[in-house]
Design a protein around this motif. Structure first.
Motif, PDB file in Angstrom:
ATOM      1  N   MET A  16       0.853  -1.199   0.000  1.00 38.19           N
ATOM      2  CA  MET A  16       0.000   0.000   0.000  1.00 38.19           C
ATOM      3  C   MET A  16       0.889   1.250   0.000  1.00 38.19           C
ATOM      4  O   MET A  16       1.853   1.323   0.757  1.00 38.19           O
ATOM      5  CB  MET A  16      -0.851  -0.032   1.269  1.00 38.19           C
ATOM      6  CG  MET A  16      -1.622   1.215   1.554  1.00 38.19           C
ATOM      7  SD  MET A  16      -2.449   1.103   3.174  1.00 38.19           S
ATOM      8  CE  MET A  16      -1.170   1.680   4.266  1.00 38.19           C
ATOM      9  N   TYR A  17       0.553   2.171  -0.886  1.00 35.60           N
ATOM     10  CA  TYR A  17       1.328   3.411  -0.910  1.00 35.60           C
ATOM     11  C   TYR A  17       0.948   4.323   0.251  1.00 35.60           C
ATOM     12  O   TYR A  17      -0.229   4.551   0.502  1.00 35.60           O
ATOM     13  CB  TYR A  17       1.122   4.161  -2.232  1.00 35.60           C
ATOM     14  CG  TYR A  17       1.959   3.599  -3.340  1.00 35.60           C
ATOM     15  CD1 TYR A  17       3.333   3.814  -3.371  1.00 35.60           C
ATOM     16  CD2 TYR A  17       1.384   2.834  -4.342  1.00 35.60           C
ATOM     17  CE1 TYR A  17       4.117   3.268  -4.371  1.00 35.60           C
ATOM     18  CE2 TYR A  17       2.160   2.289  -5.353  1.00 35.60           C
ATOM     19  CZ  TYR A  17       3.524   2.514  -5.365  1.00 35.60           C
ATOM     20  OH  TYR A  17       4.293   1.978  -6.350  1.00 35.60           O
ATOM     21  N   VAL A  18       1.935   4.802   0.938  1.00 34.71           N
ATOM     22  CA  VAL A  18       1.707   5.750   2.026  1.00 34.71           C
ATOM     23  C   VAL A  18       2.006   7.163   1.528  1.00 34.71           C
ATOM     24  O   VAL A  18       1.233   8.086   1.717  1.00 34.71           O
ATOM     25  CB  VAL A  18       2.608   5.405   3.239  1.00 34.71           C
ATOM     26  CG1 VAL A  18       2.486   6.467   4.315  1.00 34.71           C
ATOM     27  CG2 VAL A  18       2.219   4.030   3.786  1.00 34.71           C
ATOM     28  N   CYS A  19       3.147   7.296   0.880  1.00 33.62           N
ATOM     29  CA  CYS A  19       3.550   8.599   0.354  1.00 33.62           C
ATOM     30  C   CYS A  19       3.455   8.571  -1.168  1.00 33.62           C
ATOM     31  O   CYS A  19       4.257   7.924  -1.831  1.00 33.62           O
ATOM     32  CB  CYS A  19       4.988   8.893   0.798  1.00 33.62           C
ATOM     33  SG  CYS A  19       5.621  10.448   0.160  1.00 33.62           S
ATOM     34  N   LEU A  20       2.444   9.256  -1.673  1.00 37.22           N
ATOM     35  CA  LEU A  20       2.229   9.261  -3.127  1.00 37.22           C
ATOM     36  C   LEU A  20       3.249  10.149  -3.828  1.00 37.22           C
ATOM     37  O   LEU A  20       3.665   9.864  -4.944  1.00 37.22           O
ATOM     38  CB  LEU A  20       0.814   9.738  -3.453  1.00 37.22           C
ATOM     39  CG  LEU A  20      -0.301   8.781  -3.037  1.00 37.22           C
ATOM     40  CD1 LEU A  20      -1.655   9.376  -3.370  1.00 37.22           C
ATOM     41  CD2 LEU A  20      -0.138   7.426  -3.697  1.00 37.22           C
ATOM     42  N   CYS A  21       3.645  11.211  -3.192  1.00 34.38           N
ATOM     43  CA  CYS A  21       4.616  12.129  -3.814  1.00 34.38           C
ATOM     44  C   CYS A  21       5.909  11.410  -4.155  1.00 34.38           C
ATOM     45  O   CYS A  21       6.489  11.611  -5.206  1.00 34.38           O
ATOM     46  CB  CYS A  21       4.915  13.302  -2.897  1.00 34.38           C
ATOM     47  SG  CYS A  21       3.506  14.360  -2.595  1.00 34.38           S
ATOM     48  N   LYS A  22       6.344  10.562  -3.254  1.00 37.24           N
ATOM     49  CA  LYS A  22       7.626   9.880  -3.432  1.00 37.24           C
ATOM     50  C   LYS A  22       7.468   8.400  -3.774  1.00 37.24           C
ATOM     51  O   LYS A  22       8.457   7.700  -3.965  1.00 37.24           O
ATOM     52  CB  LYS A  22       8.465  10.007  -2.146  1.00 37.24           C
ATOM     53  CG  LYS A  22       8.894  11.430  -1.848  1.00 37.24           C
ATOM     54  CD  LYS A  22      10.023  11.829  -2.772  1.00 37.24           C
ATOM     55  CE  LYS A  22      10.559  13.198  -2.393  1.00 37.24           C
ATOM     56  NZ  LYS A  22      11.752  13.538  -3.167  1.00 37.24           N
ATOM     57  N   GLY A  23       6.227   7.917  -3.819  1.00 32.61           N
ATOM     58  CA  GLY A  23       5.996   6.515  -4.152  1.00 32.61           C
ATOM     59  C   GLY A  23       6.555   5.569  -3.115  1.00 32.61           C
ATOM     60  O   GLY A  23       7.219   4.583  -3.449  1.00 32.61           O
ATOM     61  N   ILE A  24       6.284   5.851  -1.843  1.00 33.16           N
ATOM     62  CA  ILE A  24       6.824   5.024  -0.761  1.00 33.16           C
ATOM     63  C   ILE A  24       5.707   4.173  -0.157  1.00 33.16           C
ATOM     64  O   ILE A  24       4.620   4.681   0.148  1.00 33.16           O
ATOM     65  CB  ILE A  24       7.463   5.912   0.317  1.00 33.16           C
ATOM     66  CG1 ILE A  24       8.641   6.691  -0.303  1.00 33.16           C
ATOM     67  CG2 ILE A  24       7.957   5.081   1.501  1.00 33.16           C
ATOM     68  CD1 ILE A  24       9.119   7.827   0.547  1.00 33.16           C
ATOM     69  N   THR A  25       5.990   2.891   0.021  1.00 34.73           N
ATOM     70  CA  THR A  25       4.977   1.969   0.545  1.00 34.73           C
ATOM     71  C   THR A  25       5.139   1.760   2.055  1.00 34.73           C
ATOM     72  O   THR A  25       6.186   2.083   2.620  1.00 34.73           O
ATOM     73  CB  THR A  25       5.099   0.592  -0.138  1.00 34.73           C
ATOM     74  OG1 THR A  25       6.370   0.038   0.200  1.00 34.73           O
ATOM     75  CG2 THR A  25       4.974   0.704  -1.643  1.00 34.73           C
ATOM     76  N   ASP A  26       4.089   1.178   2.650  1.00 35.59           N
ATOM     77  CA  ASP A  26       4.161   0.878   4.080  1.00 35.59           C
ATOM     78  C   ASP A  26       5.276  -0.126   4.373  1.00 35.59           C
ATOM     79  O   ASP A  26       5.944  -0.040   5.395  1.00 35.59           O
ATOM     80  CB  ASP A  26       2.805   0.403   4.628  1.00 35.59           C
ATOM     81  CG  ASP A  26       2.258  -0.814   3.901  1.00 35.59           C
ATOM     82  OD1 ASP A  26       2.689  -1.084   2.756  1.00 35.59           O
ATOM     83  OD2 ASP A  26       1.394  -1.490   4.467  1.00 35.59           O
ATOM     84  N   SER A  27       5.505  -1.069   3.448  1.00 31.56           N
ATOM     85  CA  SER A  27       6.578  -2.054   3.654  1.00 31.56           C
ATOM     86  C   SER A  27       7.939  -1.385   3.721  1.00 31.56           C
ATOM     87  O   SER A  27       8.780  -1.748   4.554  1.00 31.56           O
ATOM     88  CB  SER A  27       6.606  -3.074   2.518  1.00 31.56           C
ATOM     89  OG  SER A  27       5.345  -3.584   2.291  1.00 31.56           O
ATOM     90  N   GLN A  28       8.146  -0.405   2.845  1.00 33.25           N
ATOM     91  CA  GLN A  28       9.429   0.309   2.873  1.00 33.25           C
ATOM     92  C   GLN A  28       9.612   1.041   4.197  1.00 33.25           C
ATOM     93  O   GLN A  28      10.713   1.069   4.756  1.00 33.25           O
ATOM     94  CB  GLN A  28       9.489   1.328   1.737  1.00 33.25           C
ATOM     95  CG  GLN A  28       9.774   0.728   0.387  1.00 33.25           C
ATOM     96  CD  GLN A  28       9.685   1.804  -0.690  1.00 33.25           C
ATOM     97  OE1 GLN A  28       8.602   2.147  -1.134  1.00 33.25           O
ATOM     98  NE2 GLN A  28      10.825   2.346  -1.076  1.00 33.25           N
ATOM     99  N   ILE A  29       8.528   1.620   4.681  1.00 29.70           N
ATOM    100  CA  ILE A  29       8.593   2.352   5.953  1.00 29.70           C
ATOM    101  C   ILE A  29       8.878   1.383   7.101  1.00 29.70           C
ATOM    102  O   ILE A  29       9.736   1.646   7.946  1.00 29.70           O
ATOM    103  CB  ILE A  29       7.303   3.159   6.190  1.00 29.70           C
ATOM    104  CG1 ILE A  29       7.216   4.288   5.143  1.00 29.70           C
ATOM    105  CG2 ILE A  29       7.251   3.734   7.614  1.00 29.70           C
ATOM    106  CD1 ILE A  29       5.929   5.056   5.146  1.00 29.70           C
ATOM    107  N   LYS A  30       8.178   0.236   7.083  1.00 34.80           N
ATOM    108  CA  LYS A  30       8.403  -0.761   8.138  1.00 34.80           C
ATOM    109  C   LYS A  30       9.838  -1.275   8.103  1.00 34.80           C
ATOM    110  O   LYS A  30      10.474  -1.442   9.147  1.00 34.80           O
ATOM    111  CB  LYS A  30       7.426  -1.927   7.987  1.00 34.80           C
ATOM    112  CG  LYS A  30       6.030  -1.564   8.455  1.00 34.80           C
ATOM    113  CD  LYS A  30       5.054  -2.696   8.202  1.00 34.80           C
ATOM    114  CE  LYS A  30       3.630  -2.218   8.425  1.00 34.80           C
ATOM    115  NZ  LYS A  30       2.648  -3.136   7.853  1.00 34.80           N
ATOM    116  N   ASN A  31      10.360  -1.514   6.913  1.00 38.25           N
ATOM    117  CA  ASN A  31      11.748  -1.970   6.798  1.00 38.25           C
ATOM    118  C   ASN A  31      12.717  -0.935   7.351  1.00 38.25           C
ATOM    119  O   ASN A  31      13.678  -1.279   8.042  1.00 38.25           O
ATOM    120  CB  ASN A  31      12.105  -2.262   5.336  1.00 38.25           C
ATOM    121  CG  ASN A  31      11.503  -3.567   4.864  1.00 38.25           C
ATOM    122  OD1 ASN A  31      11.144  -4.416   5.674  1.00 38.25           O
ATOM    123  ND2 ASN A  31      11.373  -3.720   3.568  1.00 38.25           N
ATOM    124  N   ALA A  32      12.453   0.332   7.025  1.00 37.34           N
ATOM    125  CA  ALA A  32      13.324   1.407   7.521  1.00 37.34           C
ATOM    126  C   ALA A  32      13.288   1.457   9.048  1.00 37.34           C
ATOM    127  O   ALA A  32      14.323   1.654   9.695  1.00 37.34           O
ATOM    128  CB  ALA A  32      12.898   2.745   6.927  1.00 37.34           C
TER     129      ALA A  32
END
Ligand code: FES
Length: 56
Positions: free
Chosen positions: A1-17
């Motif tokens: 699921m996209y969280v940040c549309l401006c930068k195309g960042i998904t919830d998975s990427q955020i969780k990984n970070a």
């Protein structure tokens, strides 16, 4: 699921970070570039951060 549309960042990427040590909104911003444009993703990013820290 996209969280940040401006930068195309998904919830998975955020969780990984977060798992990799980005334990604040500032760190996630620095790591992924989320919340650097319109800022609308800040609220959801904060929720994900809170949930992820609680489950870790
Ligand atoms: Fe993340 Fe706009 S949706 S900065």
């Amino acid at each position: 699921m996209y969280v940040c549309l401006c930068k195309g960042i998904t919830d998975s990427q955020i969780k990984n970070a977060i798992d990799d040590g980005a334990t604040s909104l500032r760190a996630i911003r620095k790591e992924l570039g989320a919340m650097t444009q319109c800022g609308k993703c800040a609220c959801l990013t904060k929720e994900i951060l809170k949930d992820q820290l609680a489950t870790n």
